[in-house]
Scaffold this motif. Sequence first.
Motif, PDB file in Angstrom:
ATOM      1  N   ARG A  86     -10.542  16.753   3.032  1.00  0.00           N
ATOM      2  CA  ARG A  86     -10.035  18.089   2.705  1.00  0.00           C
ATOM      3  C   ARG A  86      -9.860  18.181   1.193  1.00  0.00           C
ATOM      4  N   LEU A  87     -10.609  19.061   0.576  1.00  0.00           N
ATOM      5  CA  LEU A  87     -10.606  19.151  -0.877  1.00  0.00           C
ATOM      6  C   LEU A  87      -9.650  20.208  -1.425  1.00  0.00           C
ATOM      7  N   VAL A  88      -9.397  21.262  -0.654  1.00  0.00           N
ATOM      8  CA  VAL A  88      -8.467  22.304  -1.088  1.00  0.00           C
ATOM      9  C   VAL A  88      -7.518  22.652   0.053  1.00  0.00           C
ATOM     10  N   GLN A  89      -6.381  23.231  -0.310  1.00  0.00           N
ATOM     11  CA  GLN A  89      -5.338  23.528   0.662  1.00  0.00           C
ATOM     12  C   GLN A  89      -5.801  24.600   1.650  1.00  0.00           C
ATOM     13  N   PRO A  90      -5.767  24.299   2.952  1.00  0.00           N
ATOM     14  CA  PRO A  90      -6.166  25.290   3.952  1.00  0.00           C
ATOM     15  C   PRO A  90      -5.348  26.578   3.833  1.00  0.00           C
ATOM     16  N   ASN A  91      -6.031  27.676   4.049  1.00  0.00           N
ATOM     17  CA  ASN A  91      -5.442  29.017   4.057  1.00  0.00           C
ATOM     18  C   ASN A  91      -4.841  29.443   2.727  1.00  0.00           C
ATOM     19  N   GLU A  92      -5.107  28.686   1.674  1.00  0.00           N
ATOM     20  CA  GLU A  92      -4.688  29.074   0.331  1.00  0.00           C
ATOM     21  C   GLU A  92      -5.873  29.197  -0.612  1.00  0.00           C
ATOM     22  N   SER A 101     -24.688  26.267  -7.000  1.00  0.00           N
ATOM     23  CA  SER A 101     -24.076  26.466  -8.313  1.00  0.00           C
ATOM     24  C   SER A 101     -23.477  25.154  -8.787  1.00  0.00           C
ATOM     25  N   LEU A 102     -24.167  24.492  -9.697  1.00  0.00           N
ATOM     26  CA  LEU A 102     -23.622  23.260 -10.271  1.00  0.00           C
ATOM     27  C   LEU A 102     -22.389  23.566 -11.114  1.00  0.00           C
ATOM     28  N   TRP A 103     -22.386  24.682 -11.822  1.00  0.00           N
ATOM     29  CA  TRP A 103     -21.225  25.052 -12.624  1.00  0.00           C
ATOM     30  C   TRP A 103     -19.985  25.170 -11.732  1.00  0.00           C
ATOM     31  N   THR A 104     -20.120  25.881 -10.612  1.00  0.00           N
ATOM     32  CA  THR A 104     -18.991  26.031  -9.684  1.00  0.00           C
ATOM     33  C   THR A 104     -18.590  24.687  -9.094  1.00  0.00           C
ATOM     34  N   ALA A 105     -19.559  23.857  -8.726  1.00  0.00           N
ATOM     35  CA  ALA A 105     -19.267  22.524  -8.187  1.00  0.00           C
ATOM     36  C   ALA A 105     -18.461  21.703  -9.190  1.00  0.00           C
ATOM     37  N   LYS A 106     -18.873  21.713 -10.442  1.00  0.00           N
ATOM     38  CA  LYS A 106     -18.162  20.958 -11.473  1.00  0.00           C
ATOM     39  C   LYS A 106     -16.736  21.485 -11.672  1.00  0.00           C
ATOM     40  N   GLU A 107     -16.587  22.794 -11.711  1.00  0.00           N
ATOM     41  CA  GLU A 107     -15.252  23.386 -11.890  1.00  0.00           C
ATOM     42  C   GLU A 107     -14.316  22.975 -10.749  1.00  0.00           C
ATOM     43  N   TRP A 108     -14.798  23.061  -9.512  1.00  0.00           N
ATOM     44  CA  TRP A 108     -13.961  22.697  -8.370  1.00  0.00           C
ATOM     45  C   TRP A 108     -13.687  21.203  -8.333  1.00  0.00           C
ATOM     46  N   CYS A 109     -14.672  20.384  -8.657  1.00  0.00           N
ATOM     47  CA  CYS A 109     -14.437  18.938  -8.693  1.00  0.00           C
ATOM     48  C   CYS A 109     -13.349  18.596  -9.706  1.00  0.00           C
ATOM     49  N   ASN A 110     -13.377  19.227 -10.865  1.00  0.00           N
ATOM     50  CA  ASN A 110     -12.328  18.998 -11.863  1.00  0.00           C
ATOM     51  C   ASN A 110     -10.956  19.409 -11.341  1.00  0.00           C
ATOM     52  N   PRO A 135      -5.610  17.758  -1.949  1.00  0.00           N
ATOM     53  CA  PRO A 135      -6.773  17.076  -1.380  1.00  0.00           C
ATOM     54  C   PRO A 135      -6.391  15.735  -0.750  1.00  0.00           C
ATOM     55  N   TYR A 136      -7.080  15.407   0.339  1.00  0.00           N
ATOM     56  CA  TYR A 136      -6.810  14.151   1.049  1.00  0.00           C
ATOM     57  C   TYR A 136      -8.028  13.726   1.855  1.00  0.00           C
ATOM     58  N   VAL A 137      -7.956  12.471   2.323  1.00  0.00           N
ATOM     59  CA  VAL A 137      -8.893  11.937   3.308  1.00  0.00           C
ATOM     60  C   VAL A 137      -8.049  11.514   4.502  1.00  0.00           C
ATOM     61  N   ARG A 138      -8.429  11.978   5.678  1.00  0.00           N
ATOM     62  CA  ARG A 138      -7.691  11.670   6.908  1.00  0.00           C
ATOM     63  C   ARG A 138      -8.653  11.136   7.952  1.00  0.00           C
ATOM     64  N   PHE A 179     -16.946  22.084   6.304  1.00  0.00           N
ATOM     65  CA  PHE A 179     -16.221  22.893   7.271  1.00  0.00           C
ATOM     66  C   PHE A 179     -16.605  24.353   7.044  1.00  0.00           C
ATOM     67  N   GLY A 180     -16.676  25.116   8.088  1.00  0.00           N
ATOM     68  CA  GLY A 180     -16.948  26.537   7.962  1.00  0.00           C
ATOM     69  C   GLY A 180     -15.903  27.270   7.148  1.00  0.00           C
ATOM     70  N   CYS A 181     -14.683  26.761   7.111  1.00  0.00           N
ATOM     71  CA  CYS A 181     -13.608  27.393   6.339  1.00  0.00           C
ATOM     72  C   CYS A 181     -13.735  27.122   4.842  1.00  0.00           C
ATOM     73  N   ARG A 182     -14.647  26.250   4.473  1.00  0.00           N
ATOM     74  CA  ARG A 182     -14.968  25.918   3.081  1.00  0.00           C
ATOM     75  C   ARG A 182     -13.824  25.234   2.341  1.00  0.00           C
ATOM     76  N   THR A 183     -12.998  24.480   3.091  1.00  0.00           N
ATOM     77  CA  THR A 183     -11.909  23.735   2.466  1.00  0.00           C
ATOM     78  C   THR A 183     -12.208  22.247   2.356  1.00  0.00           C
ATOM     79  N   GLY A 184     -13.308  21.808   2.935  1.00  0.00           N
ATOM     80  CA  GLY A 184     -13.636  20.386   2.894  1.00  0.00           C
ATOM     81  C   GLY A 184     -14.814  20.047   3.775  1.00  0.00           C
ATOM     82  N   PHE A 185     -14.852  18.769   4.194  1.00  0.00           N
ATOM     83  CA  PHE A 185     -16.013  18.228   4.889  1.00  0.00           C
ATOM     84  C   PHE A 185     -15.601  17.272   5.999  1.00  0.00           C
ATOM     85  N   HIS A 186     -16.452  17.164   7.024  1.00  0.00           N
ATOM     86  CA  HIS A 186     -16.410  16.046   7.963  1.00  0.00           C
ATOM     87  C   HIS A 186     -17.270  14.948   7.370  1.00  0.00           C
ATOM     88  N   MET A 187     -16.783  13.719   7.411  1.00  0.00           N
ATOM     89  CA  MET A 187     -17.556  12.563   6.962  1.00  0.00           C
ATOM     90  C   MET A 187     -17.621  11.598   8.128  1.00  0.00           C
TER      91      MET A 187
END
Length: 157
Positions: free
Chosen positions: A39-45, A131-140, A17-20, A77-85
Amino acid sequence: MAEVESFQLDHTKVLAPYVRLIGAETGPKGDIITNFDVRLVQPNEQEIPTGGLHTIEHLMASLIRDRIDGLIDFSPFGCRTGFHMIMWGDHDSETIAKVIKSSLEAIATEIEWSDVPGTTIESCGNYRDHSLWTAKEWCNLILERGISSDAFVRKVV
Protein backbone atom coordinates in the motif's frame (compact mmCIF):
# COMPACT_ATOMS: atom_id res chain seq x y z
CA MET A 1 -19.90 -15.32 -2.83
CA ALA A 2 -16.47 -16.20 -1.53
CA GLU A 3 -14.95 -13.84 1.02
CA VAL A 4 -11.99 -11.84 -0.25
CA GLU A 5 -9.43 -11.00 2.44
CA SER A 6 -8.78 -7.45 1.28
CA PHE A 7 -12.49 -6.62 1.48
CA GLN A 8 -12.45 -7.71 5.14
CA LEU A 9 -9.56 -5.35 5.96
CA ASP A 10 -10.63 -2.18 7.78
CA HIS A 11 -9.11 0.40 5.46
CA THR A 12 -9.64 3.14 8.07
CA LYS A 13 -7.16 1.48 10.46
CA VAL A 14 -4.13 1.06 8.17
CA LEU A 15 -1.23 3.53 8.00
CA ALA A 16 0.23 3.75 4.52
CA PRO A 17 2.77 3.38 3.04
CA TYR A 18 3.31 -0.20 4.20
CA VAL A 19 3.85 -3.81 3.18
CA ARG A 20 1.44 -6.33 4.72
CA LEU A 21 1.54 -10.09 4.38
CA ILE A 22 -1.96 -11.06 3.29
CA GLY A 23 -1.23 -14.75 3.52
CA ALA A 24 0.78 -17.74 2.45
CA GLU A 25 -0.62 -20.80 0.72
CA THR A 26 0.94 -24.19 0.21
CA GLY A 27 0.15 -25.99 -3.01
CA PRO A 28 -0.44 -29.72 -3.46
CA LYS A 29 3.26 -30.28 -4.22
CA GLY A 30 4.46 -28.25 -1.24
CA ASP A 31 5.16 -25.02 -3.10
CA ILE A 32 4.54 -21.89 -1.03
CA ILE A 33 3.09 -18.71 -2.51
CA THR A 34 2.98 -15.50 -0.46
CA ASN A 35 0.67 -12.59 -1.21
CA PHE A 36 1.44 -9.05 -0.03
CA ASP A 37 -0.53 -5.83 0.15
CA VAL A 38 1.93 -3.12 -0.95
CA ARG A 39 0.00 0.00 0.00
CA LEU A 40 1.69 3.16 -1.21
CA VAL A 41 -0.88 5.81 -0.27
CA GLN A 42 -3.54 6.12 2.41
CA PRO A 43 -6.82 4.48 1.33
CA ASN A 44 -9.75 6.84 0.77
CA GLU A 45 -7.49 9.87 1.13
CA GLN A 46 -5.26 9.67 -1.95
CA GLU A 47 -4.89 7.72 -5.16
CA ILE A 48 -2.03 7.63 -7.65
CA PRO A 49 -3.07 8.93 -11.09
CA THR A 50 -3.27 6.15 -13.67
CA GLY A 51 -0.35 7.32 -15.83
CA GLY A 52 2.03 7.34 -12.87
CA LEU A 53 0.67 4.12 -11.41
CA HIS A 54 0.99 2.41 -14.80
CA THR A 55 4.63 3.50 -15.12
CA ILE A 56 5.40 2.42 -11.54
CA GLU A 57 3.85 -0.98 -12.34
CA HIS A 58 6.00 -1.49 -15.44
CA LEU A 59 9.19 -0.42 -13.68
CA MET A 60 8.55 -2.42 -10.52
CA ALA A 61 8.04 -5.59 -12.56
CA SER A 62 11.72 -5.40 -13.49
CA LEU A 63 13.21 -3.63 -10.47
CA ILE A 64 11.77 -6.10 -7.97
CA ARG A 65 13.11 -9.05 -10.00
CA ASP A 66 16.54 -7.39 -9.93
CA ARG A 67 16.42 -7.34 -6.12
CA ILE A 68 14.74 -10.61 -5.10
CA ASP A 69 13.98 -13.98 -6.66
CA GLY A 70 10.50 -15.40 -6.91
CA LEU A 71 8.25 -12.56 -8.06
CA ILE A 72 5.17 -13.96 -9.76
CA ASP A 73 3.15 -10.78 -10.16
CA PHE A 74 2.98 -7.12 -9.12
CA SER A 75 -0.50 -5.85 -10.00
CA PRO A 76 -2.16 -2.53 -9.14
CA PHE A 77 -5.27 -2.30 -7.01
CA GLY A 78 -8.23 -0.84 -8.85
CA CYS A 79 -8.45 1.83 -6.15
CA ARG A 80 -4.97 3.01 -7.22
CA THR A 81 -3.58 3.03 -3.67
CA GLY A 82 -1.08 0.21 -4.13
CA PHE A 83 -0.35 -3.25 -5.46
CA HIS A 84 -0.71 -6.97 -4.83
CA MET A 85 2.71 -8.63 -4.83
CA ILE A 86 2.65 -12.39 -5.27
CA MET A 87 5.85 -14.36 -4.62
CA TRP A 88 7.08 -17.92 -4.77
CA GLY A 89 8.37 -18.99 -1.36
CA ASP A 90 8.05 -17.88 2.23
CA HIS A 91 8.87 -14.18 2.60
CA ASP A 92 8.36 -11.68 5.39
CA SER A 93 7.02 -8.12 5.26
CA GLU A 94 10.28 -6.50 6.36
CA THR A 95 12.28 -8.08 3.54
CA ILE A 96 9.65 -7.12 0.97
CA ALA A 97 9.41 -3.57 2.39
CA LYS A 98 13.16 -3.14 1.87
CA VAL A 99 12.86 -4.38 -1.73
CA ILE A 100 9.97 -1.97 -2.37
CA LYS A 101 11.88 0.94 -0.83
CA SER A 102 14.98 0.25 -2.92
CA SER A 103 12.90 -0.06 -6.09
CA LEU A 104 11.02 3.19 -5.42
CA GLU A 105 14.34 4.94 -4.75
CA ALA A 106 15.58 3.80 -8.16
CA ILE A 107 12.47 5.19 -9.85
CA ALA A 108 12.77 8.48 -7.98
CA THR A 109 16.47 9.06 -8.61
CA GLU A 110 17.91 6.88 -11.38
CA ILE A 111 15.29 5.97 -13.97
CA GLU A 112 14.98 7.81 -17.26
CA TRP A 113 12.24 7.44 -19.87
CA SER A 114 14.42 5.11 -21.96
CA ASP A 115 14.52 2.71 -18.96
CA VAL A 116 10.73 2.25 -18.78
CA PRO A 117 9.78 -1.13 -20.29
CA GLY A 118 6.62 -1.81 -22.27
CA THR A 119 5.78 1.64 -23.58
CA THR A 120 5.11 0.83 -27.23
CA ILE A 121 1.89 -0.12 -28.97
CA GLU A 122 3.31 -3.62 -29.43
CA SER A 123 4.32 -4.13 -25.79
CA CYS A 124 1.51 -2.50 -23.79
CA GLY A 125 -2.27 -2.58 -23.87
CA ASN A 126 -2.53 1.13 -23.08
CA TYR A 127 0.88 2.48 -24.09
CA ARG A 128 -0.26 6.13 -24.19
CA ASP A 129 -1.16 6.15 -20.48
CA HIS A 130 2.30 6.46 -18.88
CA SER A 131 3.92 9.28 -16.95
CA LEU A 132 7.45 8.95 -15.62
CA TRP A 133 7.22 12.47 -14.18
CA THR A 134 4.13 11.49 -12.15
CA ALA A 135 5.76 8.19 -11.11
CA LYS A 136 8.84 10.03 -9.83
CA GLU A 137 6.77 12.62 -7.95
CA TRP A 138 4.70 9.94 -6.20
CA CYS A 139 7.74 7.79 -5.42
CA ASN A 140 9.36 10.80 -3.74
CA LEU A 141 6.22 11.48 -1.69
CA ILE A 142 5.96 7.83 -0.64
CA LEU A 143 9.64 7.66 0.31
CA GLU A 144 9.32 10.86 2.38
CA ARG A 145 6.63 9.12 4.47
CA GLY A 146 8.69 5.91 4.73
CA ILE A 147 7.75 2.32 3.97
CA SER A 148 6.55 0.42 7.03
CA SER A 149 6.77 -3.35 7.48
CA ASP A 150 3.52 -3.22 9.47
CA ALA A 151 0.14 -1.94 8.27
CA PHE A 152 -1.09 -0.77 11.67
CA VAL A 153 2.04 0.41 13.50
CA ARG A 154 4.69 2.52 11.76
CA LYS A 155 7.84 0.35 11.53
CA VAL A 156 9.74 2.21 8.83
CA VAL A 157 12.50 0.22 7.13
